[in-house]
Every structure is written in C-alpha cells, then in structure tokens.
Design a protein around this motif. Sequence first.
Motif, PDB file in Angstrom:
ATOM      1  N   ALA A   1       0.831  -1.208   0.000  1.00 54.46           N
ATOM      2  CA  ALA A   1       0.000   0.000   0.000  1.00 54.46           C
ATOM      3  C   ALA A   1       0.866   1.260   0.000  1.00 54.46           C
ATOM      4  N   TYR A   2       1.983   1.209   0.715  1.00 53.79           N
ATOM      5  CA  TYR A   2       2.909   2.357   0.693  1.00 53.79           C
ATOM      6  C   TYR A   2       3.483   2.565  -0.706  1.00 53.79           C
ATOM      7  N   LEU A   3       3.867   1.474  -1.367  1.00 55.25           N
ATOM      8  CA  LEU A   3       4.395   1.588  -2.728  1.00 55.25           C
ATOM      9  C   LEU A   3       3.330   2.098  -3.701  1.00 55.25           C
ATOM     10  N   ILE A   4       2.085   1.711  -3.459  1.00 56.88           N
ATOM     11  CA  ILE A   4       1.000   2.214  -4.309  1.00 56.88           C
ATOM     12  C   ILE A   4       0.880   3.722  -4.170  1.00 56.88           C
ATOM     13  N   GLY A   5       0.978   4.224  -2.927  1.00 59.83           N
ATOM     14  CA  GLY A   5       0.917   5.666  -2.722  1.00 59.83           C
ATOM     15  C   GLY A   5       2.036   6.403  -3.437  1.00 59.83           C
ATOM     16  N   VAL A   6       3.242   5.833  -3.384  1.00 62.03           N
ATOM     17  CA  VAL A   6       4.376   6.453  -4.076  1.00 62.03           C
ATOM     18  C   VAL A   6       4.158   6.443  -5.579  1.00 62.03           C
ATOM     19  N   GLU A   7       3.645   5.329  -6.097  1.00 68.60           N
ATOM     20  CA  GLU A   7       3.449   5.208  -7.545  1.00 68.60           C
ATOM     21  C   GLU A   7       2.319   6.129  -8.025  1.00 68.60           C
ATOM     22  N   LYS A   8       1.312   6.334  -7.188  1.00 66.59           N
ATOM     23  CA  LYS A   8       0.242   7.263  -7.561  1.00 66.59           C
ATOM     24  C   LYS A   8       0.787   8.688  -7.701  1.00 66.59           C
ATOM     25  N   GLU A   9       1.690   9.066  -6.807  1.00 68.27           N
ATOM     26  CA  GLU A   9       2.300  10.389  -6.916  1.00 68.27           C
ATOM     27  C   GLU A   9       3.104  10.518  -8.213  1.00 68.27           C
ATOM     28  N   ARG A  10       3.806   9.456  -8.592  1.00 71.36           N
ATOM     29  CA  ARG A  10       4.537   9.488  -9.859  1.00 71.36           C
ATOM     30  C   ARG A  10       3.557   9.597 -11.037  1.00 71.36           C
ATOM     31  N   TYR A  11       2.447   8.901 -10.941  1.00 66.13           N
ATOM     32  CA  TYR A  11       1.441   8.947 -12.005  1.00 66.13           C
ATOM     33  C   TYR A  11       0.915  10.371 -12.171  1.00 66.13           C
ATOM     34  N   ASP A  12       0.543  10.990 -11.082  1.00 61.28           N
ATOM     35  CA  ASP A  12       0.038  12.366 -11.157  1.00 61.28           C
ATOM     36  C   ASP A  12       1.106  13.319 -11.682  1.00 61.28           C
ATOM     37  N   CYS A  13       2.350  13.069 -11.277  1.00 58.17           N
ATOM     38  CA  CYS A  13       3.441  13.946 -11.698  1.00 58.17           C
ATOM     39  C   CYS A  13       3.673  13.861 -13.208  1.00 58.17           C
ATOM     40  N   VAL A  14       3.692  12.652 -13.761  1.00 58.00           N
ATOM     41  CA  VAL A  14       3.966  12.520 -15.194  1.00 58.00           C
ATOM     42  C   VAL A  14       2.780  13.016 -16.021  1.00 58.00           C
ATOM     43  N   VAL A  15       1.546  12.847 -15.516  1.00 51.99           N
ATOM     44  CA  VAL A  15       0.384  13.390 -16.231  1.00 51.99           C
ATOM     45  C   VAL A  15       0.441  14.908 -16.250  1.00 51.99           C
ATOM     46  N   ALA A  16       0.816  15.496 -15.103  1.00 51.26           N
ATOM     47  CA  ALA A  16       0.948  16.960 -15.064  1.00 51.26           C
ATOM     48  C   ALA A  16       2.052  17.432 -16.005  1.00 51.26           C
ATOM     49  N   LYS A  17       3.137  16.673 -16.104  1.00 51.65           N
ATOM     50  CA  LYS A  17       4.237  17.033 -16.998  1.00 51.65           C
ATOM     51  C   LYS A  17       3.785  16.995 -18.457  1.00 51.65           C
ATOM     52  N   ILE A  18       3.001  15.975 -18.812  1.00 51.63           N
ATOM     53  CA  ILE A  18       2.499  15.890 -20.188  1.00 51.63           C
ATOM     54  C   ILE A  18       1.543  17.043 -20.478  1.00 51.63           C
ATOM     55  N   ASN A  19       0.710  17.396 -19.492  1.00 50.32           N
ATOM     56  CA  ASN A  19      -0.208  18.531 -19.680  1.00 50.32           C
ATOM     57  C   ASN A  19       0.566  19.827 -19.930  1.00 50.32           C
ATOM     58  N   ASP A  20       1.640  20.018 -19.165  1.00 48.12           N
ATOM     59  CA  ASP A  20       2.453  21.225 -19.364  1.00 48.12           C
ATOM     60  C   ASP A  20       3.124  21.232 -20.733  1.00 48.12           C
ATOM     61  N   THR A  21       3.536  20.053 -21.182  1.00 46.53           N
ATOM     62  CA  THR A  21       4.214  19.974 -22.477  1.00 46.53           C
ATOM     63  C   THR A  21       3.254  20.250 -23.633  1.00 46.53           C
ATOM     64  N   LEU A  22       2.013  19.761 -23.500  1.00 46.18           N
ATOM     65  CA  LEU A  22       1.039  19.908 -24.580  1.00 46.18           C
ATOM     66  C   LEU A  22       0.292  21.243 -24.539  1.00 46.18           C
ATOM     67  N   ALA A  23       0.407  21.973 -23.470  1.00 45.70           N
ATOM     68  CA  ALA A  23      -0.347  23.222 -23.350  1.00 45.70           C
ATOM     69  C   ALA A  23       0.200  24.288 -24.305  1.00 45.70           C
ATOM     70  N   MET A  24      -0.702  24.977 -24.943  1.00 41.92           N
ATOM     71  CA  MET A  24      -0.375  26.124 -25.776  1.00 41.92           C
ATOM     72  C   MET A  24       0.547  25.758 -26.936  1.00 41.92           C
ATOM     73  N   ARG A  25       0.431  24.506 -27.457  1.00 43.35           N
ATOM     74  CA  ARG A  25       1.301  24.120 -28.575  1.00 43.35           C
ATOM     75  C   ARG A  25       0.464  23.401 -29.621  1.00 43.35           C
ATOM     76  N   THR A  26       0.761  23.663 -30.864  1.00 52.57           N
ATOM     77  CA  THR A  26       0.057  22.991 -31.963  1.00 52.57           C
ATOM     78  C   THR A  26       0.868  21.867 -32.565  1.00 52.57           C
ATOM     79  N   ALA A  27       2.171  21.975 -32.563  1.00 49.80           N
ATOM     80  CA  ALA A  27       3.057  20.934 -33.106  1.00 49.80           C
ATOM     81  C   ALA A  27       4.180  20.685 -32.101  1.00 49.80           C
ATOM     82  N   ILE A  28       4.353  19.432 -31.753  1.00 47.81           N
ATOM     83  CA  ILE A  28       5.340  19.060 -30.740  1.00 47.81           C
ATOM     84  C   ILE A  28       6.225  17.969 -31.308  1.00 47.81           C
ATOM     85  N   ASP A  29       7.492  18.080 -31.061  1.00 49.60           N
ATOM     86  CA  ASP A  29       8.449  17.065 -31.484  1.00 49.60           C
ATOM     87  C   ASP A  29       8.185  15.783 -30.701  1.00 49.60           C
ATOM     88  N   SER A  30       8.159  14.659 -31.421  1.00 47.33           N
ATOM     89  CA  SER A  30       7.870  13.382 -30.762  1.00 47.33           C
ATOM     90  C   SER A  30       8.926  13.026 -29.721  1.00 47.33           C
TER      91      SER A  30
END
Length: 578
Positions: A298-327
């Motif tokens: 359960a502790y590892l699940i909590g840590v992994e959930k934080e990583r999940y939220d972090c990478v989703v937020a990172k993708i949102n920041d990368t895709l925000a305000m952009r029309t074409a993004i390098d793969s």
Amino acid sequence: MSHPHQKTLNEIGQRIMAKLKERDIEPDAKFVKFLVHLLVRDMRRGLLKTDLQDPSKCKLNQFIGEIVAGYLNPNDTTMANLRMSWIMKTGYGIQLSFVQEQYELKFQQELKLLIHDILQYPETSSKLQLDQLFAKMQVFIVASYHLGSPKNHVLLKLTAQALNSVIGRSDLQNYVLKKKYHRQEYLQRLAATVAGIVIYNNDGPDGDRENVRYVISDLEMAQRNTSTVFEKLLERMDNMSGNCQRAISKQLKFSNQDTTLHYQVPLEQLQRINQFTITFIMLHRCLTTLKLSYEHTAYLIGVEKERYDCVVAKINDTLAMRTAIDSELVFPHFVYLSKVWSNLNHYFNHIVELNKLCDQLEMQVPNSMDERALEIIEEIQVMAHRRQKPHQRSYDECMTALNEFRTDGNFCTLAEADIKDFCGLSLAVTNGLLLPAKVQRKLCMNLDIKFGFQDQTYARIGEVSFESFIAAFRQAIFNNANLCLLFKLDDILIAKEMQPKAVEPPLKKDFQGQTELMIENDLSPSNWINVTWNAWDYHRETIHMAGIRKCQTRDAQTKVSYGQRNAQSQAYNTRHHM
C-alpha cells in the motif's frame, strides 16, 4: 540426516495417503510427510512412548486413525494449525517480487504466440498483410499493459487511433524490413508509447471507464476491501483467543508464596480450550504477516500514484499552448506513464494474491470452530461448579512430571521463537497452557531469549528455579506439535529429516587399467622397472649390484681425492664421446 526410523514413518505416511484416497481425497505427499514427522513427536497424539523400531500394530493404527479423522474433521485444531503453517510455507504470494515475476512469466507465455505472428510477416508484405499486422499490434498493446479486454472493439478503436499517431503506413512498411530481433525491440518500445497515449487520453473524470480500464480506481476498491477483511478477521481472532484465555485463567490460581498451583478442573480438560487458543492466535499471527506485506504494498501504491500524477501533469504542461510538438519531447513521458501503469498493475496483482492466501487461511478456521470453542468453555464451567475442593500441586511437582518425555529440540533455537507474549512460568507448570504476559525478562545472559511473565513475582520464581523451569519449558514446547507450529519451531525441529538422504560415496571404485609391460630388459637406473615377466632379470640385476658392491672402497683419502664423499649432493656433467 534422516530420522532413525525413517522406514516406519514412510510406511505410516503411505498408509495415511491410501486411506485418504479411499475417500476420494488427493492429499499432498509432502504435506503428509510433514505432518507425520511433526505429530509423531506430540506427547498426546504422537508415538513418544512407542518403540518405532518394533511398533505395535494397535499404536500405529490408533495414530493413523486419529490423523485421518482429524484430516476429515473441519473443527480439528491440530490439523488446522498444520494447514495454516503449510499455507504460509508454500504461499509465495506474500512476496511482491515473486508475484511480479510469476505474472510476467505467465503473460509472456500467453503472448508468445501473438509475438511470433507479428514477427513472421515477410519483407514483401501486401496491403492486406500490413492491415493484419496493424490489428495484431493493437491486440498486443492492449494485452501487454492490461488496458481492458482485447475483444472490446471500442478499446481497439482507441488503441488504433493512438497507434496511427505514432506509426504510419510507410513506417509500418519499413518495420517489416527490419531484422527480427530489431522488430521485437521496436515493438516493445512502440507498445509502451501507444499504451501511454491511451492511458493519458482516458485519464481523469472524462475518461471512457466503460471500455478502458482505470487501474487506480481498481486499486482503491481493492485496498478498501482488503483493509476491511483484515480488520474483521483480526478482531474476531482477538475476541475468541481472549475468551479462551480468560476461561482458562478462571480455573487456575497460582500461589507464588508457597509455589503451589490450584485448579478446579483437571489440566488435561483445560487443554481442550487451549487447543482453540493456539489456533486462534496462530491465525492472528498469519494474518498479521499478510497485513504487514499488504501495508508495504500500500505504501508503494501511494508512491506510484504520486509518480502517475506527476507525469500526467508534466504531459499537460508539455502539450499546453502548442500545436506541433516534437515526438522526441513528449514520447518519453508516455513511455514512463506506461511503466508506472505496469507497476500499479503488479501491486494490484499482489493484493489479489494476498486476498487468496487470506481466504485459504480463513477456511481453516470456520465459524463452527468458534461455536465449538464456546461450547467447550461452557462444559468446563459446569465441571468446575461440580467440584467443591480444588486440586493442588506444587510447581516443582508439575515441572518434574515432564521429565518422563524426551525431545531432540535444542533450547537455543527458542531465541528465534516469539515466546515473550505468553507467561513462561504458567506454560511450564501447566504443560503448555497459554496465558498472556505483561512483563518481559531475560533470564539467561548468554542467550538473547526474552521470556514473558504475568508479573515480576513469576519472573523471580523462574530465576530461582531456572534449571527446572527451563527443562520443563523446553519439554512443554517441543513435545507439543501445536506450540511448535505457533512458535515456528517445526522447521528447525524436523529440518534434517525433511531433507533427502545424502548418498554416501562408494568405498571402492572400478578402474580400467593395465599392468605395464617390460618391453626390453634395460637395467639402467633411468629405465629400470620393478615389474617384469622374466624372473631371470631379477637374478641378473642382483649379480650386477653385487659386482658394484665389491668394487667399493672404504678409504677416506680415495673418496676425497676422487670427490665422491658427498656424491649424493653433487652434479656431474655428462661425458660426451666423440
């Protein structure tokens, strides 16, 4: 090292298995061997007073009959303890790493045929074959990352859209031109990227929960259910073990001033309640072990959930305000997101395995066992009311009575057992009755063993009568199969016997050789051999040595002049004849 009467024990095990098979039960041969080796040492159900070298048929039949009856009785506490111990020994699902390895191996075997089909397409694939390849890639991605059912056409359509955004028709043609090992490596990277895109597109409240699996909600539900199950079972075991221990304590009175034990009911009758006490406490300890493993996950699940939220937020920041993004800028985030998703799936699988083990343990202690324990408590209370004057015995008399039994259990192994939760003095005096301890004391300075006692007075008596106390304590535990199972001393007690017997090397070995032959009778020291087929060679050699002996001189001056005094330590150059 096997048991000195291994043959007799093997025959007992075979007879038990035969009787169980007659009742359409397929027992585990290893489990039967385990219970026979352990129960044979039990002072009540075993064969301690039987000569196993020449056992009587009546004793063996009684021993086998009790084991078979206990195997079939769902309320038999000893068999329940044996099964719980065996489940914990063979239940590798407790370890997260083992569960992860087994599930990975299982899915690799299931996907092996699909991967082979994907890699078999030739370099000259037609449009139809490329369409088939594209469809199989979708199924592979969905199955590899557990996104849902591969038969769900909506999920496959979403996967096709994500796959088409990563690899086009021309890229797919180039894919089949690669070498097979390059294809498989590229397929793994492609599956991670596409799975990350599907996971990201369906994240949040707007995701398609009906078609795409959301592992985080599954984990939250599994954690709630698992926590509830552990709490209820542990509470039930606490209540039942507490009721049994209070019932035993009411029938006993320890007079520490004159070291005398008073009891209303015979101690063997109290053992009937004590059997249930051991079973309830053992299930509590097994569940505690599973709960600790679950809390770690359960502790590892909590840590992994934080990583999940972090990478989703990172993708949102990368895709925000952009029309074409390098793969190359965003695809690594999708790969990392799929990796986090895989870890969450492993944790979910581990919780599933823990629940399976919990269900198996709970089946060994059904509710009917609780009812039976309460019935026995009422019977003991009725027996106590019938007797006006209690029994009375001194501590020394009770502990000395255990000397008639013998055990090969080593006292030093108690350092590995968790015995500090129970009063050691009451256990030694009453031959195994468990009462809760309130204080702990280390009686032997040479060993790191902490004993539990009800109070300091009990501890003081244990110190004063240390030798008799330790001897009785050792006999009470190692000659009781249930206590050995509770304190996890069973493996130590029978470890050498459960191992396969070592094969001794033979004393003699056949060697294919031949006596060396004398090819020519060369009697020079460098070629001289003591073995020859011609007896006259020995005569000639004897005459030759005798002639040399006659030529020797005892004159010291001659030896010095010719430099032969220390001939054994001198070297001479060989004279070459022209």
